[in-house]
Design a protein around this motif. Structure first.
Motif, PDB file in Angstrom:
ATOM      1  N   PRO A 293     -23.508  20.275 -14.500  1.00 26.42           N
ATOM      2  CA  PRO A 293     -23.102  18.901 -14.911  1.00 26.42           C
ATOM      3  C   PRO A 293     -22.569  19.328 -16.386  1.00 26.42           C
ATOM      4  CG  PRO A 293     -25.467  19.167 -15.206  1.00 26.42           C
ATOM      5  CD  PRO A 293     -25.222  20.254 -14.214  1.00 26.42           C
ATOM      6  N   PHE A 294     -23.008  20.208 -16.387  1.00 27.37           N
ATOM      7  CA  PHE A 294     -22.275  21.102 -18.305  1.00 27.37           C
ATOM      8  C   PHE A 294     -21.361  21.386 -18.285  1.00 27.37           C
ATOM      9  CE2 PHE A 294     -27.295  20.826 -18.500  1.00 27.37           C
ATOM     10  CZ  PHE A 294     -27.633  19.305 -18.344  1.00 27.37           C
ATOM     11  N   ALA A 295     -20.747  21.938 -17.269  1.00 28.08           N
ATOM     12  CA  ALA A 295     -19.654  22.552 -17.753  1.00 28.08           C
ATOM     13  C   ALA A 295     -18.329  21.047 -17.719  1.00 28.08           C
ATOM     14  CB  ALA A 295     -18.971  23.453 -15.945  1.00 28.08           C
ATOM     15  N   PRO A 296     -17.440  21.893 -18.797  1.00 29.68           N
ATOM     16  CA  PRO A 296     -16.352  20.707 -19.623  1.00 29.68           C
ATOM     17  C   PRO A 296     -15.003  20.951 -18.545  1.00 29.68           C
ATOM     18  CG  PRO A 296     -16.635  22.924 -21.232  1.00 29.68           C
ATOM     19  CD  PRO A 296     -17.936  23.208 -19.435  1.00 29.68           C
ATOM     20  N   ALA A 297     -14.298  20.153 -18.393  1.00 29.86           N
ATOM     21  CA  ALA A 297     -13.386  19.965 -17.367  1.00 29.86           C
ATOM     22  C   ALA A 297     -12.237  20.977 -17.375  1.00 29.86           C
ATOM     23  CB  ALA A 297     -12.429  18.618 -17.698  1.00 29.86           C
ATOM     24  N   PHE A 298     -12.060  20.809 -16.126  1.00 25.23           N
ATOM     25  CA  PHE A 298     -10.902  21.683 -16.233  1.00 25.23           C
ATOM     26  C   PHE A 298      -9.777  21.781 -16.903  1.00 25.23           C
ATOM     27  CE2 PHE A 298      -6.863  23.703 -13.636  1.00 25.23           C
ATOM     28  CZ  PHE A 298      -7.571  24.456 -13.182  1.00 25.23           C
ATOM     29  N   PRO A 299      -9.352  22.917 -17.291  1.00 25.32           N
ATOM     30  CA  PRO A 299      -9.990  24.466 -17.695  1.00 25.32           C
ATOM     31  C   PRO A 299     -10.667  24.618 -18.472  1.00 25.32           C
ATOM     32  CG  PRO A 299      -7.654  24.410 -17.998  1.00 25.32           C
ATOM     33  CD  PRO A 299      -7.803  22.866 -17.597  1.00 25.32           C
ATOM     34  N   HIS A 300     -10.869  24.018 -19.499  1.00 27.03           N
ATOM     35  CA  HIS A 300     -11.479  24.490 -20.558  1.00 27.03           C
ATOM     36  C   HIS A 300     -13.003  24.766 -20.144  1.00 27.03           C
ATOM     37  CE1 HIS A 300      -8.576  21.701 -21.773  1.00 27.03           C
ATOM     38  NE2 HIS A 300      -9.366  20.807 -21.688  1.00 27.03           N
ATOM     39  N   ALA A 301     -13.944  25.012 -18.657  1.00 28.37           N
ATOM     40  CA  ALA A 301     -14.848  25.781 -19.585  1.00 28.37           C
ATOM     41  C   ALA A 301     -14.151  26.921 -19.631  1.00 28.37           C
ATOM     42  CB  ALA A 301     -15.495  25.883 -17.891  1.00 28.37           C
ATOM     43  N   ALA A 302     -13.439  27.211 -18.943  1.00 30.94           N
ATOM     44  CA  ALA A 302     -12.837  28.808 -18.461  1.00 30.94           C
ATOM     45  C   ALA A 302     -12.964  29.764 -19.822  1.00 30.94           C
ATOM     46  CB  ALA A 302     -11.799  29.034 -18.115  1.00 30.94           C
ATOM     47  N   ILE A 303     -12.334  29.101 -21.238  1.00 30.42           N
ATOM     48  CA  ILE A 303     -12.622  29.165 -22.043  1.00 30.42           C
ATOM     49  C   ILE A 303     -13.178  30.437 -22.827  1.00 30.42           C
ATOM     50  CG2 ILE A 303     -12.310  29.082 -24.993  1.00 30.42           C
ATOM     51  CD1 ILE A 303     -10.788  25.875 -24.413  1.00 30.42           C
ATOM     52  N   GLU A 304     -14.904  30.071 -23.268  1.00 31.63           N
ATOM     53  CA  GLU A 304     -16.124  31.106 -22.512  1.00 31.63           C
ATOM     54  C   GLU A 304     -16.492  31.300 -21.775  1.00 31.63           C
ATOM     55  OE1 GLU A 304     -16.359  27.142 -25.771  1.00 31.63           O
ATOM     56  OE2 GLU A 304     -15.983  27.966 -23.136  1.00 31.63           O
ATOM     57  N   MET A 305     -16.162  31.685 -21.037  1.00 27.39           N
ATOM     58  CA  MET A 305     -16.764  32.548 -19.234  1.00 27.39           C
ATOM     59  C   MET A 305     -15.513  33.803 -19.523  1.00 27.39           C
ATOM     60  SD  MET A 305     -19.163  31.204 -18.350  1.00 27.39           S
ATOM     61  CE  MET A 305     -19.561  32.538 -16.524  1.00 27.39           C
ATOM     62  N   THR A 306     -14.142  33.293 -20.098  1.00 20.87           N
ATOM     63  CA  THR A 306     -13.349  34.282 -20.291  1.00 20.87           C
ATOM     64  C   THR A 306     -13.979  36.045 -20.915  1.00 20.87           C
ATOM     65  OG1 THR A 306     -11.431  32.867 -19.174  1.00 20.87           O
ATOM     66  CG2 THR A 306     -11.265  34.960 -20.599  1.00 20.87           C
ATOM     67  N   GLN A 307     -14.474  34.934 -22.255  1.00 22.22           N
ATOM     68  CA  GLN A 307     -14.378  36.085 -22.939  1.00 22.22           C
ATOM     69  C   GLN A 307     -16.389  35.754 -22.753  1.00 22.22           C
ATOM     70  OE1 GLN A 307     -15.163  33.366 -27.235  1.00 22.22           O
ATOM     71  NE2 GLN A 307     -14.334  31.874 -26.498  1.00 22.22           N
ATOM     72  N   LEU A 308     -16.764  35.317 -22.109  1.00 26.85           N
ATOM     73  CA  LEU A 308     -18.162  36.439 -21.698  1.00 26.85           C
ATOM     74  C   LEU A 308     -17.717  37.285 -20.834  1.00 26.85           C
ATOM     75  CD1 LEU A 308     -20.783  33.915 -21.037  1.00 26.85           C
ATOM     76  CD2 LEU A 308     -21.137  35.921 -21.496  1.00 26.85           C
TER      77      LEU A 308
END
Length: 347
Positions: A293-308
Motif C-alpha cells: 500500500p506504500f508503493a507510489p503510483a506508477f511509474p514513480h515507485a520505480a525511481i528508488e527501486m531502479t537505484q537499488l
C-alpha cells in the motif's frame, strides 16, 4: 499453423506475436521473430523518441516483414512528494546496506504514455501493427494511427475491458491471462481479484466480442498454441519463452533464475513500478509485501527501486531487480528467437 484470420489481421505467416518486453529486448529480437514468420514486437514505452526512431529504422532495414510497435497509454500521475518521501523512508534500510541514501528524481521514471509527439515520430514509418497496454490513447490519436493503415491491438484482462476496447474500434484484443509475466494490462480497475486465468478469459471473450482475440499468458509450446486456437483464439502472444533467447537483453542473474527452480515461484507485485506485474519472487517482494500500500503510483515507485537495482548490480545481486516471468517458464531456451518461433509454429 497458418490461420487466415491471423494473416489478415497481422500480415505474418504464423499466428504468433512475440510479446513486447520493455527493458528485456529491442529491435534485434523483433527482427528475428518477423523473419521467422511471426510478428516481432518493439517495446517503445521506455525509449526516447530518438532511440525509438533508430530502432524502427533498424527493423525496416533488416526485414520486409510486418512488425508491431507497442506503447503504454496510462494516465500520467503527478509526483507526490509526501508519498515518495514515505517510500524512501521505507527503503532507507536497504540503501544503508550499500552505504547509500535514496535520491529524489521526479523526472527519472522513463515510461511515457503514447502522445502526438510520439505519433509525429512514427507516422513516416506507417507501422503495420501498433499495440497498446493499459487501455487506449484518446480517440483523436486512435484515428490518427488508423489513418496510417496500421492495425490496432490492445490488452484486456477482463471481459469488461474487452468490451470497452471493442467499442472504441480496436482491430484485435490481446486477452492477457493472469499467468502472463510483466505488467498486467488492467485499466478499468486496480483490483487484482478481477484477474483470471487465460482459458477462462479466452472462453468468455470469444463468446462475446466480434473481433479477433489473441491469447497471452503461460504459452510455451506448439501444443499450447494449438489448444488456444481450437478454443477460438485467432492468434497467440508469447513472452516469457523468448527471455533466454540470444537476442534477449536481460541480466545474467535473470537468465540464471529462469533456468532454475526459483522461476516456478512467481507472484503479482507493485513494488517495482507501482502497477501490478508478475515477477519471480525475491527479497524485495517478500519483505515489502507483494502488493504494498506504500508503493507510489506508477511509474514513480520505480525511481528508488531502479537505484537499488543499480547498487546491487555491482555485486550481481537480484534482490531488488524486477525478474519478469510468467507462470510457465518451461519454454525458455537459449537459442535464437528465429529458431524458437519456428519451433512454436511447427512443433
Amino acid at each position: 499453423m497458418n490461420n487466415t484470420l491471423a494473416v489478415q489481421l497481422l500480415g505474418c505467416e504464423y499466428p504468433i506475436i512475440q510479446a513486447p518486453m520493455a527493458g528485456a529486448q529491442g529491435s534485434e529480437m523483433a527482427i528475428a521473430v518477423s523473419n521467422a514468420g511471426g510478428l516481432g514486437s518493439l517495446p517503445c514505452a521506455m525509449l526516447s523518441i530518438d532511440n525509438m526512431v533508430s530502432e524502427i529504422k533498424r527493423i525496416q532495414a533488416a526485414t520486409d516483414k510486418p512488425y508491431n510497435l507497442n506503447f503504454f497509454c496510462h494516465q500520467e500521475t503527478a509526483y507526490d512528494d509526501t508519498r515518495q518521501e514515505a517510500w524512501q523512508r521505507l527503503l532507507k534500510p536497504y540503501f544503508a546496506e550499500y552505504g547509500a541514501t535514496p535520491k529524489s528524481r521526479p523526472n527519472s521514471a522513463n515510461r511515457a504514455p503514447f502522445s502526438h509527439a510520439i505519433a509525429d515520430a512514427i507516422e513516416p514509418f506507417s507501422p503495420p501493427v501498433v499495440s497498446f497496454h493499459f487501455g487506449l490513447p484518446n480517440a483523436e490519436l486512435i484515428q490518427r494511427v488508423k489513418s496510417w493503415g496500421s492495425k490496432i491491438l490492445s490488452s484486456a484482462t477482463t471481459l469488461e475491458e474487452a468490451l470497452w476496447l471493442e467499442a472504441r474500434g480496436v482491430d484485435g484484443i490481446i486477452a492477457q491471462g493472469v499467468e502472463a509475466g510483466g505488467h498486467r494490462g488492467m485499466f478499468l480497475s486496480d483490483d487484482i481479484t478481477t484477474q483470471m486465468g487465460l482459458l477462462s478469459l479466452v472462453s468468455q471473450l470469444t463468446q462475446t466480442v466480434t473481433i479477433p482475440v489473441i491469447a497471452a499468458g503461460g504459452i510455451a509450446h506448439h501444443r499450447d498454441i494449438q489448444a488456444l486456437l481450437s478454443l477460438g483464439a485467432t492468434a497467440v502472444q508469447v513472452g516469457t519463452s523468448y527471455l533466454l533467447c540470444d537476442e534477449s537483453q536481460i541480466s545474467h542473474g535473470h537468465r540464471q533464475v529462469l533456468q532454475s527452480e526459483v522461476a516456478q515461484h512467481t507472484a503479482l507485485t507493485n513494488v517495482f513500478t507501482g502497477r501490478p506485474a508478475r515477477s519471480v519472487v525475491n527479497r524485495a517482494m517478500t519483505e515489502l509485501h507483494y502488493m504494498s500500500p506504500f508503493a507510489p503510483a506508477f511509474p514513480h515507485a520505480a525511481i528508488e527501486m531502479t537505484q537499488l537495482k543499480a547498487l546491487e548490480a555491482q555485486s550481481g545481486g537480484i534482490n531488488f531487480a524486477s525478474l519478469w516471468c510468467g507462470q510457465n517458464p518451461s519454454g525458455c531456451k537459449p537459442i535464437s528467437a528465429y529458431a524458437l518461433t519456428k519451433q512454436l509454429a511447427q512443433g
